[in-house]
Write a protein that holds these residues in place. Structure first.
Motif, PDB file in Angstrom:
ATOM      1  N   SER A  38       0.836  -1.193   0.000  1.00 17.08           N
ATOM      2  CA  SER A  38       0.000   0.000   0.000  1.00 17.08           C
ATOM      3  C   SER A  38       0.872   1.245   0.000  1.00 17.08           C
ATOM      4  O   SER A  38       2.006   1.234   0.472  1.00 17.08           O
ATOM      5  CB  SER A  38      -0.933   0.006   1.215  1.00 17.08           C
ATOM      6  OG  SER A  38      -0.180   0.022   2.416  1.00 17.08           O
ATOM      7  N   LEU A  39       0.314   2.306  -0.571  1.00 22.72           N
ATOM      8  CA  LEU A  39       0.997   3.601  -0.647  1.00 22.72           C
ATOM      9  C   LEU A  39       0.146   4.671   0.011  1.00 22.72           C
ATOM     10  O   LEU A  39      -1.084   4.610  -0.020  1.00 22.72           O
ATOM     11  CB  LEU A  39       1.241   4.000  -2.107  1.00 22.72           C
ATOM     12  CG  LEU A  39       2.075   3.069  -2.976  1.00 22.72           C
ATOM     13  CD1 LEU A  39       2.110   3.583  -4.414  1.00 22.72           C
ATOM     14  CD2 LEU A  39       3.481   2.922  -2.425  1.00 22.72           C
ATOM     15  N   GLN A  40       0.824   5.667   0.582  1.00 24.84           N
ATOM     16  CA  GLN A  40       0.134   6.853   1.082  1.00 24.84           C
ATOM     17  C   GLN A  40       0.323   8.033   0.138  1.00 24.84           C
ATOM     18  O   GLN A  40      -0.306   9.073   0.300  1.00 24.84           O
ATOM     19  CB  GLN A  40       0.638   7.203   2.483  1.00 24.84           C
ATOM     20  CG  GLN A  40       2.124   7.469   2.554  1.00 24.84           C
ATOM     21  CD  GLN A  40       2.578   7.705   3.971  1.00 24.84           C
ATOM     22  OE1 GLN A  40       2.065   8.614   4.627  1.00 24.84           O
ATOM     23  NE2 GLN A  40       3.507   6.905   4.442  1.00 24.84           N
ATOM     24  N   GLN A  41       1.206   7.856  -0.836  1.00 26.70           N
ATOM     25  CA  GLN A  41       1.412   8.831  -1.903  1.00 26.70           C
ATOM     26  C   GLN A  41       1.949   8.072  -3.102  1.00 26.70           C
ATOM     27  O   GLN A  41       2.791   7.189  -2.953  1.00 26.70           O
ATOM     28  CB  GLN A  41       2.412   9.907  -1.481  1.00 26.70           C
ATOM     29  CG  GLN A  41       2.774  10.874  -2.605  1.00 26.70           C
ATOM     30  CD  GLN A  41       3.750  11.933  -2.146  1.00 26.70           C
ATOM     31  OE1 GLN A  41       3.400  12.769  -1.326  1.00 26.70           O
ATOM     32  NE2 GLN A  41       4.966  11.890  -2.669  1.00 26.70           N
ATOM     33  N   ALA A  42       1.450   8.415  -4.272  1.00 27.49           N
ATOM     34  CA  ALA A  42       1.924   7.790  -5.507  1.00 27.49           C
ATOM     35  C   ALA A  42       2.421   8.872  -6.457  1.00 27.49           C
ATOM     36  O   ALA A  42       1.746   9.892  -6.641  1.00 27.49           O
ATOM     37  CB  ALA A  42       0.807   6.993  -6.159  1.00 27.49           C
ATOM     38  N   THR A  43       3.589   8.654  -7.009  1.00 26.99           N
ATOM     39  CA  THR A  43       4.136   9.554  -8.012  1.00 26.99           C
ATOM     40  C   THR A  43       4.342   8.725  -9.270  1.00 26.99           C
ATOM     41  O   THR A  43       5.197   7.834  -9.300  1.00 26.99           O
ATOM     42  CB  THR A  43       5.452  10.192  -7.539  1.00 26.99           C
ATOM     43  OG1 THR A  43       5.222  10.834  -6.280  1.00 26.99           O
ATOM     44  CG2 THR A  43       5.955  11.214  -8.536  1.00 26.99           C
TER      45      THR A  43
END
Length: 133
Positions: free
Chosen positions: A38-43
């Motif tokens: 899981s990610l809390q921010q995706a770039t």
């Protein structure tokens, strides 16, 4: 084939951590076998775009594919939001782990992966060298 299993923890940068791991383990020709988390921010750099887009929300990592080596990584990611909407593109620095990332990496002694400039595409592209054992 040699196989590595790693777990990334909260607040680690996914791409940067994989680059560091490739250097630490001296991986010359690696590839992602499996990845969830899981990610809390995706770039992500979407198709045919010059700059990446930063998304700030909670996301599930659905898929991660590509090559990894000391000479560079080229990875694509698919993520989904809390409604199941899925999107993906080129993984960039700034994909920050939310709870975990469980990643299995395979490597080959038979090849070496390099990144060299391709005048036709304008990008550093994969150059594969066969190692004669």
């Amino acid at each position: 084939m040699k196989v590595f299993a790693i777990r990334l923890k909260p607040n680690e940068d996914l791409r940067q951590s994989l680059k560091n791991f490739a250097n630490q383990e001296n991986i010359k020709a690696g590839f992602i076998l499996s990845a969830i988390g899981s990610l809390q921010q995706a770039t992500i750099r979407f198709a045919n775009q010059d700059v990446s887009t930063v998304l700030t929300d909670k996301f599930e990592v659905i898929s991660l594919n590509g090559t990894i080596a000391t000479t560079g990584v080229h990875l694509h990611i698919a993520i989904s939001d809390n409604k199941g909407k899925t999107l993906g593109g080129h993984l960039d620095n700034g994909c920050i782990i939310y709870t975990t990332a469980e990643i299995i990496i395979g490597t080959s002694q038979e090849f070496t992966f390099n990144r060299t400039f391709d005048g036709q595409t304008g990008y550093l592209e994969l150059e594969i060298t066969r190692n004669y054992l």
